[in-house]
Write an enzyme that holds these catalytic residues in place. Structure first.
Site, PDB file in Angstrom:
ATOM      1  N   ASP A 252      28.280  51.644  40.517  1.00 10.85           N
ATOM      2  CA  ASP A 252      29.560  51.118  40.962  1.00 10.85           C
ATOM      3  C   ASP A 252      30.564  52.269  40.883  1.00 10.85           C
ATOM      4  O   ASP A 252      30.346  53.247  40.168  1.00 10.85           O
ATOM      5  CB  ASP A 252      29.982  49.952  40.062  1.00 10.85           C
ATOM      6  CG  ASP A 252      31.314  49.361  40.470  1.00 10.85           C
ATOM      7  OD1 ASP A 252      31.558  49.211  41.675  1.00 10.85           O
ATOM      8  OD2 ASP A 252      32.125  49.066  39.578  1.00 10.85           O
ATOM      9  N   LEU A 253      31.658  52.157  41.593  1.00  7.86           N
ATOM     10  CA  LEU A 253      32.635  53.250  41.639  1.00  7.86           C
ATOM     11  C   LEU A 253      33.736  53.080  40.597  1.00  7.86           C
ATOM     12  O   LEU A 253      33.817  53.835  39.626  1.00  7.86           O
ATOM     13  CB  LEU A 253      33.235  53.337  43.042  1.00  7.86           C
ATOM     14  CG  LEU A 253      34.202  54.488  43.303  1.00  7.86           C
ATOM     15  CD1 LEU A 253      33.485  55.827  43.247  1.00  7.86           C
ATOM     16  CD2 LEU A 253      34.879  54.313  44.668  1.00  7.86           C
ATOM     17  N   ASP A 254      34.564  52.053  40.805  1.00  6.69           N
ATOM     18  CA  ASP A 254      35.728  51.868  39.934  1.00  6.69           C
ATOM     19  C   ASP A 254      35.304  51.508  38.515  1.00  6.69           C
ATOM     20  O   ASP A 254      34.564  50.547  38.302  1.00  6.69           O
ATOM     21  CB  ASP A 254      36.621  50.744  40.479  1.00  6.69           C
ATOM     22  CG  ASP A 254      37.201  51.094  41.848  1.00  6.69           C
ATOM     23  OD1 ASP A 254      37.226  52.276  42.186  1.00  6.69           O
ATOM     24  OD2 ASP A 254      37.625  50.173  42.563  1.00  6.69           O
TER      25      ASP A 254
ATOM     26  N   THR B  34      39.951  54.591  38.938  1.00  4.76           N
ATOM     27  CA  THR B  34      40.827  54.025  39.969  1.00  4.76           C
ATOM     28  C   THR B  34      41.205  52.577  39.679  1.00  4.76           C
ATOM     29  O   THR B  34      42.017  52.005  40.400  1.00  4.76           O
ATOM     30  CB  THR B  34      40.154  54.081  41.356  1.00  4.76           C
ATOM     31  OG1 THR B  34      38.891  53.419  41.264  1.00  4.76           O
ATOM     32  CG2 THR B  34      39.950  55.508  41.816  1.00  4.76           C
TER      33      THR B  34
ATOM     34  N   LYS C 139      37.615  42.269  38.960  1.00  4.45           N
ATOM     35  CA  LYS C 139      36.678  43.383  38.807  1.00  4.45           C
ATOM     36  C   LYS C 139      35.387  43.124  39.575  1.00  4.45           C
ATOM     37  O   LYS C 139      34.781  42.074  39.447  1.00  4.45           O
ATOM     38  CB  LYS C 139      36.370  43.626  37.327  1.00  4.45           C
ATOM     39  CG  LYS C 139      37.514  44.280  36.566  1.00  4.45           C
ATOM     40  CD  LYS C 139      37.095  44.651  35.155  1.00  4.45           C
ATOM     41  CE  LYS C 139      38.193  45.406  34.431  1.00  4.45           C
ATOM     42  NZ  LYS C 139      37.788  45.778  33.061  1.00  4.45           N
TER      43      LYS C 139
ATOM     44  N   SER D  97      29.391  49.822  45.934  1.00  5.54           N
ATOM     45  CA  SER D  97      30.771  49.422  45.634  1.00  5.54           C
ATOM     46  C   SER D  97      31.326  48.516  46.720  1.00  5.54           C
ATOM     47  O   SER D  97      31.046  48.693  47.906  1.00  5.54           O
ATOM     48  CB  SER D  97      31.658  50.674  45.524  1.00  5.54           C
ATOM     49  OG  SER D  97      33.029  50.338  45.483  1.00  5.54           O
ATOM     50  N   ALA D  98      32.146  47.561  46.305  1.00  6.36           N
ATOM     51  CA  ALA D  98      32.801  46.673  47.263  1.00  6.36           C
ATOM     52  C   ALA D  98      33.961  47.349  47.976  1.00  6.36           C
ATOM     53  O   ALA D  98      34.460  46.843  48.981  1.00  6.36           O
ATOM     54  CB  ALA D  98      33.310  45.427  46.532  1.00  6.36           C
TER      55      ALA D  98
ATOM     56  N   LYS E 191      30.139  40.779  45.456  1.00  7.86           N
ATOM     57  CA  LYS E 191      29.429  40.520  44.217  1.00  7.86           C
ATOM     58  C   LYS E 191      30.005  39.228  43.615  1.00  7.86           C
ATOM     59  O   LYS E 191      31.204  38.997  43.725  1.00  7.86           O
ATOM     60  CB  LYS E 191      29.628  41.676  43.232  1.00  7.86           C
ATOM     61  CG  LYS E 191      29.189  43.040  43.761  1.00  7.86           C
ATOM     62  CD  LYS E 191      29.669  44.157  42.830  1.00  7.86           C
ATOM     63  CE  LYS E 191      29.411  45.523  43.421  1.00  7.86           C
ATOM     64  NZ  LYS E 191      29.971  46.615  42.602  1.00  7.86           N
TER      65      LYS E 191
ATOM     66  N   GLU F  50      27.221  49.222  36.019  1.00  7.21           N
ATOM     67  CA  GLU F  50      28.333  48.339  36.384  1.00  7.21           C
ATOM     68  C   GLU F  50      29.250  48.067  35.194  1.00  7.21           C
ATOM     69  O   GLU F  50      28.787  47.963  34.065  1.00  7.21           O
ATOM     70  CB  GLU F  50      27.789  46.990  36.868  1.00  7.21           C
ATOM     71  CG  GLU F  50      27.809  46.804  38.367  1.00  7.21           C
ATOM     72  CD  GLU F  50      29.204  46.570  38.933  1.00  7.21           C
ATOM     73  OE1 GLU F  50      30.180  46.466  38.161  1.00  7.21           O
ATOM     74  OE2 GLU F  50      29.302  46.483  40.166  1.00  7.21           O
ATOM     75  N   ASP F  51      30.554  47.927  35.474  1.00  8.43           N
ATOM     76  CA  ASP F  51      31.500  47.577  34.411  1.00  8.43           C
ATOM     77  C   ASP F  51      32.033  46.162  34.566  1.00  8.43           C
ATOM     78  O   ASP F  51      32.854  45.725  33.761  1.00  8.43           O
ATOM     79  CB  ASP F  51      32.675  48.562  34.387  1.00  8.43           C
ATOM     80  CG  ASP F  51      33.606  48.406  35.578  1.00  8.43           C
ATOM     81  OD1 ASP F  51      33.114  48.099  36.688  1.00  8.43           O
ATOM     82  OD2 ASP F  51      34.822  48.595  35.412  1.00  8.43           O
TER      83      ASP F  51
END
Length: 221
Positions: free
Chosen positions: A8-10, A16, A45, A114-115, A145, A169-170
């Site tokens: 995942d990105l963020d 970000t 999130k 990532s979304a 997600k 993932e966070d």
């Protein structure tokens, strides 16, 4: 054996999340008169922009016209992108780039799941775009997600079966998506906030002594 890693990105690779929060907070205040708190933001999130906008309308008890709904999303995105354009490699979370490089050095294929529709801009601004073999993001998938679409898409892009991939993932929605897609997952965050993972860490910089460290990939359960 772990042959692919999907990140995942963020909140996992780059910092970000605060930009998203500030943009939604501004929209909540200016459009709905709401005090949008960090606790409220937990529901956002790992969720795409349209789903977040629906949650915000639900919080406010408001129903918007299709035109206003789209305008609200566009405003939020404009405010977010303004901040993203100011990002630098300093916004990469500690140890994240080094961990991906180490995984790649061991022959592991790496992808983004990532979304975000601004994913590629973030990767370019932070200088880490070249670390990934594939990018599955909000421009190529439509389901948010916890639907596993984005992770299954990333696995296909890597040419790997889901069972050979680990998702980082966070967000709980992302962990649920990884499970639904038949993948193992490493949660990034606190055990008090997340469930349904195979491993957990406070950040990618904390993984050097875990079974997910690239030099110990063969030892994973």
């Amino acid at each position: 054996m772990i042959r692919g890693m999907i990140f995942d990105l963020d909140g996992v690779l780059v910092d970000t999340a605060r930009f998203h929060y500030l943009a939604w907070k501004r929209l909540a205040r200016e459009w709905f008169g709401l005090d949008f708190t960090p606790a409220d933001n937990e529901r956002f999130k790992g969720v795409n922009r349209e789903a977040c906008m629906r949650i915000l309308c639900e919080m406010a008890g408001r129903t918007l016209s299709e035109e206003d709904f789209a305008r609200g999303m566009a405003l939020k995105n404009d405010w977010y992108v303004q901040r993203v354009r100011e990002m630098t490699p300093e916004d990469v979370l500690p140890g994240a780039a080094d961990y991906v490089r180490a995984a790649r050095a061991q022959g592991v294929r790496c992808a983004i799941g990532s979304a975000s529709k601004n994913c590629r801009l973030v990767l370019e601004r932070t200088g880490i775009a070249g670390l990934f073999d594939a990018v599955a993001d909000g421009t190529v998938v439509t389901r948010a997600k916890p639907d596993p679409e984005v992770f299954l898409c990333a696995a296909r892009m890597l040419g790997l079966p889901p069972a050979d991939c680990v998702v980082f993932e966070d967000a709980q929605a992302g962990l649920d998506a990884a499970r639904a897609g038949g993948m193992r997952c490493c949660a990034v965050g606190s055990p008090a906030d997340l469930t349904g993972y195979d491993w957990i860490c406070s950040g990618l910089n904390a993984l050097s002594d875990t079974p997910l460290a690239p030099e110990r990939l063969q030892d994973t359960p």
